[in-house]
Scaffold this motif. Sequence first.
Motif, PDB file in Angstrom:
ATOM      1  N   ASP A  67       0.819  -1.208   0.000  1.00 51.38           N
ATOM      2  CA  ASP A  67       0.000   0.000   0.000  1.00 51.38           C
ATOM      3  C   ASP A  67       0.856   1.263   0.000  1.00 51.38           C
ATOM      4  N   ASP A  68       0.648   2.155   0.972  1.00 54.68           N
ATOM      5  CA  ASP A  68       1.339   3.448   0.993  1.00 54.68           C
ATOM      6  C   ASP A  68       2.569   3.468   1.894  1.00 54.68           C
ATOM      7  N   LEU A  69       2.859   2.394   2.589  1.00 54.76           N
ATOM      8  CA  LEU A  69       3.993   2.397   3.513  1.00 54.76           C
ATOM      9  C   LEU A  69       5.321   2.728   2.836  1.00 54.76           C
ATOM     10  N   PRO A  70       5.641   2.172   1.654  1.00 59.22           N
ATOM     11  CA  PRO A  70       6.917   2.543   1.024  1.00 59.22           C
ATOM     12  C   PRO A  70       7.024   4.038   0.737  1.00 59.22           C
ATOM     13  N   ALA A  71       5.944   4.659   0.294  1.00 63.42           N
ATOM     14  CA  ALA A  71       5.984   6.098   0.012  1.00 63.42           C
ATOM     15  C   ALA A  71       6.222   6.894   1.286  1.00 63.42           C
ATOM     16  N   VAL A 119      12.706   0.316  -1.270  1.00 65.06           N
ATOM     17  CA  VAL A 119      11.940   0.343  -0.016  1.00 65.06           C
ATOM     18  C   VAL A 119      10.682  -0.514  -0.145  1.00 65.06           C
ATOM     19  N   LYS A 120      10.023  -0.484  -1.298  1.00 67.87           N
ATOM     20  CA  LYS A 120       8.846  -1.340  -1.484  1.00 67.87           C
ATOM     21  C   LYS A 120       9.246  -2.813  -1.442  1.00 67.87           C
ATOM     22  N   GLY A 121      10.376  -3.151  -2.053  1.00 64.50           N
ATOM     23  CA  GLY A 121      10.850  -4.528  -1.984  1.00 64.50           C
ATOM     24  C   GLY A 121      11.154  -4.955  -0.560  1.00 64.50           C
ATOM     25  N   ALA A 122      11.720  -4.060   0.232  1.00 63.10           N
ATOM     26  CA  ALA A 122      12.002  -4.379   1.635  1.00 63.10           C
ATOM     27  C   ALA A 122      10.710  -4.566   2.424  1.00 63.10           C
TER      28      ALA A 122
END
Length: 146
Positions: A67-71, A119-122
């Motif tokens: 969702d929005d966590l990486p952003a 960051v999204k991959g993490a």
Amino acid sequence: METMSPTNKIWTRETGAVEKRDLWSSLKRGFRGRCPRCGEGRLFRAFLKVDNRCSVCGLDFTPHRADDLPAYLVIVIVGHIVVPTALLIETDYSPPVGLQLAIYLPLTVVLSLALLQPVKGAVVGLQWALRMHGFDDNAPKGIPPA
């Protein structure tokens, strides 16, 4: 009225054994854009589109909920890099505003775009390692992921 009969479950060492998932290695693999389980297959099929499954080990990536966590994390990381740098340069050198905008705006855009996919991959690696959402093998059936 239905009567419920208790079922006897015998717990053995084998029934409680689950696949061990190392948090740090799955975070690193996800940060590099690789499968959090095997580290070989690609995690992304496009810039921010997570692939449906790993081409090497077959891990299903569809249950992830980044969702929005990486952003949000990228905003925090880039903000902690750019703002102190801008304050340091402003207090020591006081360059003109046009020069500051010519430096800080492209720096912010480049850092944000460079960090968004890792960051999204993490985050996907974190979800897999902690068995979040649909990455749990023993999840109850019939309950859709949130």
